[in-house]
Design a protein around this motif. Structure first.
Motif, PDB file in Angstrom:
ATOM      1  N   GLY A   1       2.019   8.342  17.243  1.00 49.01           N
ATOM      2  CA  GLY A   1       2.519   8.964  16.026  1.00 49.01           C
ATOM      3  C   GLY A   1       2.546   7.978  14.881  1.00 49.01           C
ATOM      4  N   ARG A   2       1.732   6.934  14.959  1.00 48.93           N
ATOM      5  CA  ARG A   2       1.725   5.917  13.910  1.00 48.93           C
ATOM      6  C   ARG A   2       0.555   6.080  12.961  1.00 48.93           C
ATOM      7  N   GLY A   3      -0.328   6.988  13.283  1.00 52.43           N
ATOM      8  CA  GLY A   3      -1.471   7.194  12.406  1.00 52.43           C
ATOM      9  C   GLY A   3      -1.463   8.609  11.859  1.00 52.43           C
TER      10      GLY A   3
ATOM     11  N   GLU B   1       0.832  -1.214   0.000  1.00 50.31           N
ATOM     12  CA  GLU B   1       0.000   0.000   0.000  1.00 50.31           C
ATOM     13  C   GLU B   1       0.859   1.253   0.000  1.00 50.31           C
ATOM     14  N   PHE B   2       2.143   1.069   0.197  1.00 56.18           N
ATOM     15  CA  PHE B   2       3.033   2.228   0.295  1.00 56.18           C
ATOM     16  C   PHE B   2       4.294   1.991  -0.517  1.00 56.18           C
ATOM     17  N   THR B   3       5.074   3.046  -0.688  1.00 60.76           N
ATOM     18  CA  THR B   3       6.361   2.917  -1.358  1.00 60.76           C
ATOM     19  C   THR B   3       7.429   2.666  -0.305  1.00 60.76           C
ATOM     20  N   LEU B   4       8.311   1.733  -0.568  1.00 59.85           N
ATOM     21  CA  LEU B   4       9.391   1.459   0.385  1.00 59.85           C
ATOM     22  C   LEU B   4      10.325   2.662   0.487  1.00 59.85           C
TER      23      LEU B   4
ATOM     24  N   ILE C   1       4.037  -2.894  19.445  1.00 59.81           N
ATOM     25  CA  ILE C   1       2.586  -2.786  19.301  1.00 59.81           C
ATOM     26  C   ILE C   1       2.183  -1.625  18.386  1.00 59.81           C
ATOM     27  N   ASP C   2       1.263  -1.898  17.498  1.00 59.13           N
ATOM     28  CA  ASP C   2       0.866  -0.903  16.502  1.00 59.13           C
ATOM     29  C   ASP C   2      -0.608  -0.529  16.670  1.00 59.13           C
ATOM     30  N   ILE C   3      -0.873   0.657  17.228  1.00 63.03           N
ATOM     31  CA  ILE C   3      -2.253   1.126  17.396  1.00 63.03           C
ATOM     32  C   ILE C   3      -2.334   2.546  16.814  1.00 63.03           C
TER      33      ILE C   3
ATOM     34  N   SER D   1      16.055   3.229   2.519  1.00 65.66           N
ATOM     35  CA  SER D   1      16.830   2.313   3.367  1.00 65.66           C
ATOM     36  C   SER D   1      16.132   0.967   3.537  1.00 65.66           C
ATOM     37  N   GLN D   2      14.820   0.922   3.415  1.00 65.21           N
ATOM     38  CA  GLN D   2      14.141  -0.379   3.389  1.00 65.21           C
ATOM     39  C   GLN D   2      14.581  -1.180   2.168  1.00 65.21           C
ATOM     40  N   ARG D   3      14.633  -0.487   1.027  1.00 61.76           N
ATOM     41  CA  ARG D   3      15.025  -1.150  -0.212  1.00 61.76           C
ATOM     42  C   ARG D   3      16.456  -1.679  -0.115  1.00 61.76           C
TER      43      ARG D   3
ATOM     44  N   MET E   1      12.500   7.316   8.418  1.00 62.28           N
ATOM     45  CA  MET E   1      11.143   6.887   8.749  1.00 62.28           C
ATOM     46  C   MET E   1      10.287   6.941   7.493  1.00 62.28           C
ATOM     47  N   PRO E   2       9.261   6.056   7.414  1.00 58.65           N
ATOM     48  CA  PRO E   2       8.334   6.165   6.286  1.00 58.65           C
ATOM     49  C   PRO E   2       7.750   7.575   6.230  1.00 58.65           C
ATOM     50  N   GLN E   3       7.448   7.986   5.011  1.00 55.85           N
ATOM     51  CA  GLN E   3       6.948   9.349   4.835  1.00 55.85           C
ATOM     52  C   GLN E   3       5.611   9.564   5.513  1.00 55.85           C
ATOM     53  N   GLY E   4       5.340  10.818   5.800  1.00 58.13           N
ATOM     54  CA  GLY E   4       4.042  11.179   6.329  1.00 58.13           C
ATOM     55  C   GLY E   4       3.939  10.986   7.824  1.00 58.13           C
ATOM     56  N   ARG E   5       5.063  10.552   8.442  1.00 65.72           N
ATOM     57  CA  ARG E   5       5.002  10.396   9.890  1.00 65.72           C
ATOM     58  C   ARG E   5       5.399  11.701  10.548  1.00 65.72           C
ATOM     59  N   GLU E   6       4.508  12.186  11.411  1.00 61.41           N
ATOM     60  CA  GLU E   6       4.775  13.467  12.046  1.00 61.41           C
ATOM     61  C   GLU E   6       5.551  13.279  13.325  1.00 61.41           C
TER      62      GLU E   6
ATOM     63  N   ASP F   1      14.753   2.246  14.046  1.00 59.00           N
ATOM     64  CA  ASP F   1      13.943   2.839  15.079  1.00 59.00           C
ATOM     65  C   ASP F   1      12.533   2.260  15.051  1.00 59.00           C
ATOM     66  N   VAL F   2      11.857   2.405  16.170  1.00 61.80           N
ATOM     67  CA  VAL F   2      10.463   1.996  16.249  1.00 61.80           C
ATOM     68  C   VAL F   2       9.672   2.655  15.124  1.00 61.80           C
ATOM     69  N   GLY F   3       8.932   1.871  14.367  1.00 65.78           N
ATOM     70  CA  GLY F   3       8.108   2.438  13.307  1.00 65.78           C
ATOM     71  C   GLY F   3       8.837   2.644  11.993  1.00 65.78           C
ATOM     72  N   SER F   4      10.116   2.244  11.930  1.00 67.24           N
ATOM     73  CA  SER F   4      10.857   2.477  10.686  1.00 67.24           C
ATOM     74  C   SER F   4      10.483   1.450   9.617  1.00 67.24           C
ATOM     75  N   GLY F   5       9.743   0.428   9.999  1.00 68.74           N
ATOM     76  CA  GLY F   5       9.234  -0.510   9.003  1.00 68.74           C
ATOM     77  C   GLY F   5      10.108  -1.730   8.770  1.00 68.74           C
ATOM     78  N   LYS F   6      10.467  -2.404   9.847  1.00 66.22           N
ATOM     79  CA  LYS F   6      11.327  -3.576   9.713  1.00 66.22           C
ATOM     80  C   LYS F   6      10.544  -4.792   9.211  1.00 66.22           C
ATOM     81  N   THR F   7       9.259  -4.854   9.578  1.00 65.47           N
ATOM     82  CA  THR F   7       8.486  -6.053   9.258  1.00 65.47           C
ATOM     83  C   THR F   7       8.449  -6.330   7.756  1.00 65.47           C
ATOM     84  N   VAL F   8       8.161  -5.303   6.995  1.00 63.79           N
ATOM     85  CA  VAL F   8       8.044  -5.497   5.553  1.00 63.79           C
ATOM     86  C   VAL F   8       9.379  -5.926   4.951  1.00 63.79           C
TER      87      VAL F   8
HETATM   88  P1  ADP Z   1       9.023  -1.532  13.207  1.00 60.98           P
HETATM   89  O1  ADP Z   1      10.300  -1.185  12.538  1.00 60.98           O
HETATM   90  O2  ADP Z   1       8.816  -0.758  14.467  1.00 60.98           O
HETATM   91  O3  ADP Z   1       8.833  -3.011  13.401  1.00 60.98           O
HETATM   92  P2  ADP Z   1       6.739  -1.855  11.501  1.00 60.98           P
HETATM   93  O4  ADP Z   1       7.327  -2.818  10.570  1.00 60.98           O
HETATM   94  O5  ADP Z   1       5.795  -2.358  12.526  1.00 60.98           O
HETATM   95  O6  ADP Z   1       7.873  -1.025  12.216  1.00 60.98           O
HETATM   96  O7  ADP Z   1       6.046  -0.703  10.649  1.00 60.98           O
HETATM   97  C1  ADP Z   1       5.337   0.318  11.278  1.00 60.98           C
HETATM   98  C2  ADP Z   1       4.190   0.763  10.395  1.00 60.98           C
HETATM   99  O8  ADP Z   1       4.682   1.456   9.272  1.00 60.98           O
HETATM  100  C3  ADP Z   1       3.363  -0.385   9.876  1.00 60.98           C
HETATM  101  O9  ADP Z   1       2.016  -0.018  10.011  1.00 60.98           O
HETATM  102  C4  ADP Z   1       3.773  -0.503   8.422  1.00 60.98           C
HETATM  103  O10 ADP Z   1       2.741  -0.962   7.610  1.00 60.98           O
HETATM  104  C5  ADP Z   1       4.130   0.924   8.063  1.00 60.98           C
HETATM  105  N1  ADP Z   1       5.141   1.077   7.016  1.00 60.98           N
HETATM  106  C6  ADP Z   1       6.229   0.323   6.840  1.00 60.98           C
HETATM  107  N2  ADP Z   1       6.957   0.772   5.792  1.00 60.98           N
HETATM  108  C7  ADP Z   1       6.317   1.848   5.309  1.00 60.98           C
HETATM  109  C8  ADP Z   1       6.572   2.758   4.221  1.00 60.98           C
HETATM  110  N3  ADP Z   1       7.655   2.640   3.441  1.00 60.98           N
HETATM  111  N4  ADP Z   1       5.683   3.741   4.006  1.00 60.98           N
HETATM  112  C9  ADP Z   1       4.607   3.879   4.803  1.00 60.98           C
HETATM  113  N5  ADP Z   1       4.306   3.064   5.827  1.00 60.98           N
HETATM  114  C10 ADP Z   1       5.146   2.050   6.083  1.00 60.98           C
END
Ligand code: ADP
Ligand code: MG
Length: 687
Positions: free
Chosen positions: A580-582, A261-264, A551-553, A267-269, A445-450, A292-299
């Motif tokens: 700050g995740r939404g 749903e988003f662009t990587l 935890i992601d809320i 640094s994720q790439r 951090m993924p874009q759009g995060r304030e 960092d927390v929220g940087s998107g490691k899961t994907v």
């Molecule tokens: P963490 O590094 O803390 O494990 P997560 O993998 O849980 O982070 O990702 C945090 C949130 O950011 C998730 O909701 C995920 O879908 C979203 N996310 C991950 N990568 C991106 C991205 N490139 N653009 C926007 N949102 C992203």
């Protein structure tokens, strides 16, 4: 009795049972240990200062005659010995407490050296408990051990002081020449280091500070060279293992990226690419993904898991808690939903029959990705063929557990290994402690995060804070409240989650829904509360640090932390990362009852910085690396690592030299180096 380097310390003249105990307490068991017991600092008493020139607060040496000496009792009955010392230029006073024998050993009219710092006290300016030594008739400065030079000061234990240590060590000076240098000449050349014996001598008795610097450099580099030899040898060992080659499938990779749903982020790439390259080799990947927390490691870890599955092998994802395992399970189902992969969750809360089914599928290779806690590594759980292990938020994944990985497949294939951590470990530290790991870092951090606005709230402003929170809840938002303890304790004033939940739900927030979660709840209870919170059935979730990771809320936008001084900065930063995740503007409110300067300075750092790495470095200075890394506290390693942080350039250089040495030499042919390196092996294996 003549002693040699390997003699027991009890063989040394003057070491009876009581000194023996004290020496053992300092870790000194042999003569060699004593010579390697280096000073904690050095005082410059090398110049004799005329008494009239002494300034308050300056460390000086004085040479003078005892004009007067006598011992009185203080009001509390402690003997206080006072002496007046005089030289050609003036007089000064020296005071010693509780050493009545001084009056007998020092006599009026005797000439002495005195070394110390002039301090102001209620009795005027005086040297308080200065070191002294008599000027012998034939004596020269060279004979002196305690004054008139650069003087070593050792870490002391009760009744074993620097003066005693100096005397003993000086008596052993000759033995130092017998200490063989374990560093190869080429290494000493490359790093510009002096001989070991010269360094040891200088550490105890430096002629001047330039020499001392060279000796310190030698000892510091030496430690790191050996540490790197240990670490890099481990790495070589690991690389001898076989793993499954997972080639990159471009079509699937593309499909995956397009399905997101988003662009990587860049640094994720980059990190994903590094991982994919690693798993395409014949030996196991051993990599740490930091972000960092929220940087998107899961994907990032989902992509290699997908490749492994498509190649027909299995991946296990290990999370530190069942809550997180469940969350990963949800994320993976979402991320890989369209790829027809069987993903399973395995946690304690499941029914036995359900578990049995899951394990059967795992064993038969039906399941390609399994997610759970470390229980999944227990020996009675069998995999078809495990190709990849991902460990989330668990930097304590120790060497024993890695040994398990080697044996987990019955066909001798070691799975690739990826650990993921939000604990920002400064690079210098990472290559030292995690030296056999490759490292990928998510730097953006993924874009759009304030930015989360962070405030330290004064106790009298608490009500205003609650009012603001109530307005946010009215708008539909949710709130985290973190407390340091689970339940009430004797520790006065420290908030407990249980009490706080009661206080809030019966008081100021009685019109809101308040939930409670902590580590002592049963798993099902925890899961239920978290689910209710996620579903919006709870407005305020009071919690202990159990929610620290992952935890992601997205709807929660306020993080309120009680007793903030009781948490590490990196930890506070992780709490803050829960919000700050939404799309909602988010806030972090810190409360503390401590007004100590240190607390304020620390919390201020959190207000000013959003950079986890920076905050971790501050934590390091304050709390030591052990705490940050979750490794056992050990004075030696802690000190060494702290030094490393301060000298990143030298660390990289030393690592390069160690690599060069190991590539051209067989370390097992150098017995003394090997022994030294072995001392570091356990340290290196902490991770
Ligand atoms: P963490 O590094 O803390 O494990 P997560 O993998 O849980 O982070 O990702 C945090 C949130 O950011 C998730 O909701 C995920 O879908 C979203 N996310 C991950 N990568 C991106 C991205 N490139 N653009 C926007 N949102 C992203
Ligand atoms: Mg995560």
């Amino acid at each position: 009795m003549t002693v040699n380097l390997n003699s027991k310390i009890s063989d040394l003249d003057g070491v009876g049972p009581s000194y023996l105990k004290k020496l053992e307490k300092l870790g000194i068991n042999t003569i060699r240990d004593l010579l390697f017991y280096f000073p904690r600092r050095w005082d410059d008493f090398s110049k004799i200062t005329p008494i009239s020139n002494i300034k308050v607060g300056e460390a000086v040496s004085v040479k003078g005659v005892i004009w007067e000496i006598n011992t009185k009792k203080s009001r509390k009955g402690t003997p206080v010995t006072e002496a007046i010392i005089t030289d050609d230029t003036g007089t000064c006073k020296a005071v010693w407490f509780n050493q009545p024998w001084l009056e007998k050993s020092l006599e009026k009219g005797e000439e002495i050296f005195l070394a110390g710092t002039l301090e102001f006290s209620f009795t005027g300016a005086s040297f308080v408990s200065p070191v002294f030594e008599k000027v012998h008739e034939e004596g020269t400065i060279e004979d002196l051990r305690h004054v008139g030079k650069i003087i070593p000061v050792y870490s002391e234990t009760d009744g074993l002081n620097s003066k005693w240590l100096r005397q003993k060590i000086a008596g052993l000076a000759k033995l130092v020449y017998g200490i063989k240098d374990h560093l190869p000449e080429s290494v000493k050349d490359d790093l510009d280091l002096i001989e070991l014996s010269a360094a040891i001598r200088t550490m105890h008795y430096p002629e001047n500070f330039d020499e001392l610097k060279k000796a310190q450099k030698r000892m510091f580099y030496d430690n790191f060279f050996c540490l790197f030899c240990a670490v890099l040898s481990n790495k070589k060992e690991t690389e001898k293992n076989k793993s499954i080659v997972i080639d990159y499938d471009e079509k699937i990779g593309k499909e995956f990226v397009e399905s997101l749903e988003f662009t990587l982020t860049d640094s994720q790439r980059k990190s994903a690419w590094q991982i994919l390259k690693d798993i395409s080799r014949t030996y196991p990947m051993n990599r740490l993904l930091e972000g960092d927390v929220g940087s998107g490691k899961t994907v990032v870890c989902a992509m290699p898991a997908l490749m492994v599955a498509k190649k027909g092998y299995q991946t296990v994802i290990l999370a530190p808690t069942e809550i997180l395992a469940r969350q990963h399970f949800e994320s993976f189902k979402k991320l890989l939903g369209k790829f027809e992969i069987k993903i399973d969750l395995f946690i304690g809360a499941q029914k036995e029959s359900e578990k049995k089914e899951i394990l059967k599928n795992l064993k038969e290779g039906e399941t390609q990705i399994i997610i759970g806690t470390h229980a999944l590594l227990s020996p009675d759980i069998k995999f078809w063929t495990l190709g990849l292990v991902v460990v989330d938020e668990q930097h304590r994944f120790g060497v024993e557990q890695r040994e398990v990985l080697k044996k987990i497949n019955e066909n001798g294939i070691t799975p690739h290994f990826l650990s993921m951590s939000a604990t920002p470990i400064p690079r210098t530290l990472a290559i030292t402690v995690f030296g056999d790991l490759e490292i990928s870092t998510l730097t953006e951090m993924p874009q759009g995060r304030e930015k989360v606005s962070t405030f330290l709230i004064a106790p009298e402003k608490r009500r205003d804070g609650y009012k603001f929170i109530d307005e946010q809840i009215e708008k539909g938002r949710q709130v985290f409240v973190i407390c340091p303890l689970v339940s009430a304790s004797d520790k006065l004033g420290v908030k407990s989650a249980e009490e706080e939940a009661k206080r809030l739900s019966e008081g100021i927030f009685k019109h809101r829904k308040v939930g409670l979660v902590h580590g002592r709840l049963k798993t099902e209870e925890k899961e239920k509360v978290m689910k209710d919170y996620k579903d919006g059935k709870i407005d305020i979730l009071v919690s202990t640090s159990v929610i620290e990771v992952g935890i992601d809320i997205p709807n929660a936008n306020i993080m309120l932390i009680e007793g903030a001084e009781r948490f590490g900065l990196a930890q506070l930063h992780q709490f803050r990362g829960r919000v700050g995740r939404g799309e909602h503007k988010s806030y972090c409110f810190l409360f503390t009852d401590s007004d100590s300067e240190i607390t304020m300075a620390r919390l201020d750092a959190l207000l000013k910085s959003e950079n986890g790495f920076e905050l971790a470095e501050r934590d390091l200075e304050i709390r030591g690396p052990g705490e940050l890394l979750g490794i056992k506290q050990s004075g030696k390693i802690d000190d060494t690592l702290l030094e490393a942080i301060k000298n990143p350039d030298s660390i990289h250089k030393i690592r390069d030299v160690a690599e060069k040495y190991l590539s051209g030499n067989n370390i097992s042919e150098n017995q003394i180096l090997l022994e030294k390196v072995a001392e570091f092996s356990t340290a290196a294996k902490l991770e």
